[in-house]
Design a protein around this motif. Structure first.
Motif, PDB file in Angstrom:
ATOM      1  N   GLY A 117     -28.422  32.613 -38.417  1.00  0.00           N
ATOM      2  CA  GLY A 117     -28.587  32.208 -39.913  1.00  0.00           C
ATOM      3  C   GLY A 117     -27.740  32.963 -40.734  1.00  0.00           C
ATOM      4  N   ALA A 118     -26.467  33.498 -40.221  1.00  0.00           N
ATOM      5  CA  ALA A 118     -25.360  34.328 -41.024  1.00  0.00           C
ATOM      6  C   ALA A 118     -24.706  33.363 -41.686  1.00  0.00           C
ATOM      7  CB  ALA A 118     -24.583  34.740 -40.123  1.00  0.00           C
ATOM      8  N   ASP A 119     -23.999  33.436 -42.741  1.00  0.00           N
ATOM      9  CA  ASP A 119     -23.050  32.655 -43.438  1.00  0.00           C
ATOM     10  C   ASP A 119     -21.884  32.603 -42.956  1.00  0.00           C
ATOM     11  OD1 ASP A 119     -21.901  34.800 -44.112  1.00  0.00           O
ATOM     12  OD2 ASP A 119     -22.554  34.962 -46.421  1.00  0.00           O
ATOM     13  N   LEU A 120     -20.699  31.749 -43.206  1.00  0.00           N
ATOM     14  CA  LEU A 120     -19.657  31.359 -42.739  1.00  0.00           C
ATOM     15  C   LEU A 120     -18.684  32.839 -42.833  1.00  0.00           C
ATOM     16  CD1 LEU A 120     -17.501  29.604 -41.495  1.00  0.00           C
ATOM     17  CD2 LEU A 120     -16.802  28.996 -44.075  1.00  0.00           C
ATOM     18  N   ALA A 121     -18.755  33.593 -43.824  1.00  0.00           N
ATOM     19  CA  ALA A 121     -17.839  34.753 -43.827  1.00  0.00           C
ATOM     20  C   ALA A 121     -18.339  35.832 -42.613  1.00  0.00           C
ATOM     21  CB  ALA A 121     -18.101  35.455 -45.063  1.00  0.00           C
ATOM     22  N   ALA A 122     -19.852  35.970 -42.429  1.00  0.00           N
ATOM     23  CA  ALA A 122     -20.254  36.887 -41.257  1.00  0.00           C
ATOM     24  C   ALA A 122     -19.799  35.948 -39.886  1.00  0.00           C
ATOM     25  CB  ALA A 122     -21.760  36.887 -41.439  1.00  0.00           C
ATOM     26  N   VAL A 123     -20.091  34.839 -39.577  1.00  0.00           N
ATOM     27  CA  VAL A 123     -19.576  34.130 -38.504  1.00  0.00           C
ATOM     28  C   VAL A 123     -18.048  34.510 -38.116  1.00  0.00           C
ATOM     29  CG1 VAL A 123     -19.371  31.962 -37.361  1.00  0.00           C
ATOM     30  CG2 VAL A 123     -21.430  32.349 -38.580  1.00  0.00           C
ATOM     31  N   GLU A 124     -17.141  34.060 -39.129  1.00  0.00           N
ATOM     32  CA  GLU A 124     -15.871  34.667 -39.081  1.00  0.00           C
ATOM     33  C   GLU A 124     -15.733  36.087 -38.625  1.00  0.00           C
ATOM     34  OE1 GLU A 124     -11.680  33.374 -41.519  1.00  0.00           O
ATOM     35  OE2 GLU A 124     -13.628  33.981 -42.599  1.00  0.00           O
ATOM     36  N   ALA A 125     -16.157  36.903 -39.412  1.00  0.00           N
ATOM     37  CA  ALA A 125     -15.921  38.367 -39.033  1.00  0.00           C
ATOM     38  C   ALA A 125     -16.408  38.586 -37.629  1.00  0.00           C
ATOM     39  CB  ALA A 125     -16.810  39.159 -40.026  1.00  0.00           C
ATOM     40  N   ALA A 126     -17.841  38.014 -37.055  1.00  0.00           N
ATOM     41  CA  ALA A 126     -18.211  38.250 -35.902  1.00  0.00           C
ATOM     42  C   ALA A 126     -17.267  37.781 -34.882  1.00  0.00           C
ATOM     43  CB  ALA A 126     -19.550  37.621 -35.478  1.00  0.00           C
ATOM     44  N   ALA A 127     -16.663  36.880 -35.098  1.00  0.00           N
ATOM     45  CA  ALA A 127     -15.777  36.156 -33.997  1.00  0.00           C
ATOM     46  C   ALA A 127     -14.324  36.882 -34.092  1.00  0.00           C
ATOM     47  CB  ALA A 127     -15.486  34.503 -34.453  1.00  0.00           C
ATOM     48  N   ALA A 128     -13.721  37.237 -35.364  1.00  0.00           N
ATOM     49  CA  ALA A 128     -12.759  38.217 -35.332  1.00  0.00           C
ATOM     50  C   ALA A 128     -12.877  39.584 -34.694  1.00  0.00           C
ATOM     51  CB  ALA A 128     -12.299  38.349 -36.675  1.00  0.00           C
ATOM     52  N   GLU A 129     -14.406  40.022 -34.643  1.00  0.00           N
ATOM     53  CA  GLU A 129     -14.353  41.344 -33.933  1.00  0.00           C
ATOM     54  C   GLU A 129     -14.250  41.161 -32.641  1.00  0.00           C
ATOM     55  OE1 GLU A 129     -17.871  44.805 -34.063  1.00  0.00           O
ATOM     56  OE2 GLU A 129     -17.996  43.161 -35.535  1.00  0.00           O
ATOM     57  N   ALA A 130     -14.621  40.024 -32.149  1.00  0.00           N
ATOM     58  CA  ALA A 130     -14.282  40.045 -30.551  1.00  0.00           C
ATOM     59  C   ALA A 130     -12.922  40.537 -30.088  1.00  0.00           C
ATOM     60  CB  ALA A 130     -14.461  38.449 -30.264  1.00  0.00           C
ATOM     61  N   TYR A 131     -11.971  40.626 -30.773  1.00  0.00           N
ATOM     62  CA  TYR A 131     -10.495  40.901 -30.562  1.00  0.00           C
ATOM     63  C   TYR A 131     -10.563  42.511 -30.213  1.00  0.00           C
ATOM     64  CZ  TYR A 131      -7.448  37.337 -31.894  1.00  0.00           C
ATOM     65  OH  TYR A 131      -6.850  36.190 -32.182  1.00  0.00           O
ATOM     66  N   THR A 132     -11.716  43.249 -30.389  1.00  0.00           N
ATOM     67  CA  THR A 132     -11.778  44.734 -30.210  1.00  0.00           C
ATOM     68  C   THR A 132     -12.538  44.681 -28.974  1.00  0.00           C
ATOM     69  OG1 THR A 132     -14.037  45.215 -31.554  1.00  0.00           O
ATOM     70  CG2 THR A 132     -11.721  45.138 -32.682  1.00  0.00           C
ATOM     71  N   TYR A 133     -13.188  43.892 -28.236  1.00  0.00           N
ATOM     72  CA  TYR A 133     -14.088  43.983 -27.168  1.00  0.00           C
ATOM     73  C   TYR A 133     -12.968  44.586 -26.153  1.00  0.00           C
ATOM     74  CZ  TYR A 133     -17.373  40.844 -29.376  1.00  0.00           C
ATOM     75  OH  TYR A 133     -18.429  40.144 -30.261  1.00  0.00           O
ATOM     76  N   ARG A 134     -13.561  45.710 -25.434  1.00  0.00           N
ATOM     77  CA  ARG A 134     -12.866  46.225 -24.341  1.00  0.00           C
ATOM     78  C   ARG A 134     -13.502  45.918 -22.950  1.00  0.00           C
ATOM     79  NH1 ARG A 134      -8.022  47.013 -25.335  1.00  0.00           N
ATOM     80  NH2 ARG A 134      -8.132  48.409 -23.630  1.00  0.00           N
ATOM     81  N   LYS A 135     -12.609  45.636 -22.053  1.00  0.00           N
ATOM     82  CA  LYS A 135     -13.177  45.344 -20.637  1.00  0.00           C
ATOM     83  C   LYS A 135     -13.077  46.443 -19.679  1.00  0.00           C
ATOM     84  CE  LYS A 135     -12.588  40.314 -21.702  1.00  0.00           C
ATOM     85  NZ  LYS A 135     -11.901  39.286 -21.631  1.00  0.00           N
ATOM     86  N   VAL A 136     -12.107  47.437 -19.993  1.00  0.00           N
ATOM     87  CA  VAL A 136     -11.878  48.538 -19.111  1.00  0.00           C
ATOM     88  C   VAL A 136     -12.038  49.632 -19.926  1.00  0.00           C
ATOM     89  CG1 VAL A 136     -11.073  48.162 -16.711  1.00  0.00           C
ATOM     90  CG2 VAL A 136      -9.499  47.524 -18.900  1.00  0.00           C
TER      91      VAL A 136
END
Length: 136
Positions: A117-136
């Motif tokens: 139920g988040a707003d557009l700014a929160a959806v955008e921020a969550a998606a952009a934060e995916a750049y920080t996901y580390r796999k190793v």
């Protein structure tokens, strides 16, 4: 937030199959039964590789529920196509944003966040934060 005020999500890829698969993955990882409006906009009208302004505009219109539309893209010319549509000003629903995020991880984060139920700014921020996901 009611269903009629959810953030819509458009996934733009050069391939119709990739866009549809990422949409399916994101919805599945968000809980399968989630009613977040997500639309793939992949390839060209003729089914080839590329991007289509018409397919992107139609996808955005189909997911617009009044809370804004987040658009995620795969590669360079998809970004340019969305930027051109935004610059035209009348081809996409109001409050449509091009989101700078990795395509797969960003799509999953966007759909999960929109499902909460988040707003557009929160959806955008969550998606952009995916750049920080580390796999190793």
């Amino acid at each position: 937030m009611s269903d009629d005020k959810q953030v819509g999500i458009v996934l733009v890829s050069h391939s119709a199959e990739v866009a549809a698969s990422v949409a399916e993955l994101a919805k599945g990882l968000a809980g399968g039964g989630v009613s977040v409006p997500v639309a793939p906009a992949g390839g060209t009208e003729g089914g080839g590789l590329g991007t289509s302004s018409e397919l992107i505009a139609a996808a955005a219109a189909s997911v617009d529920r009044g809370a804004g539309v987040a658009v995620l893209t795969d590669l360079g010319s998809a970004v340019l196509t969305v930027k051109a549509l935004l610059a035209e000003g009348d081809e996409l629903p109001g409050n449509t944003r091009l989101v700078d995020a990795p395509f797969v991880e960003g799509a999953v984060a966007a759909v999960v966040t929109a499902a909460a139920g988040a707003d557009l700014a929160a959806v955008e921020a969550a998606a952009a934060e995916a750049y920080t996901y580390r796999k190793v």
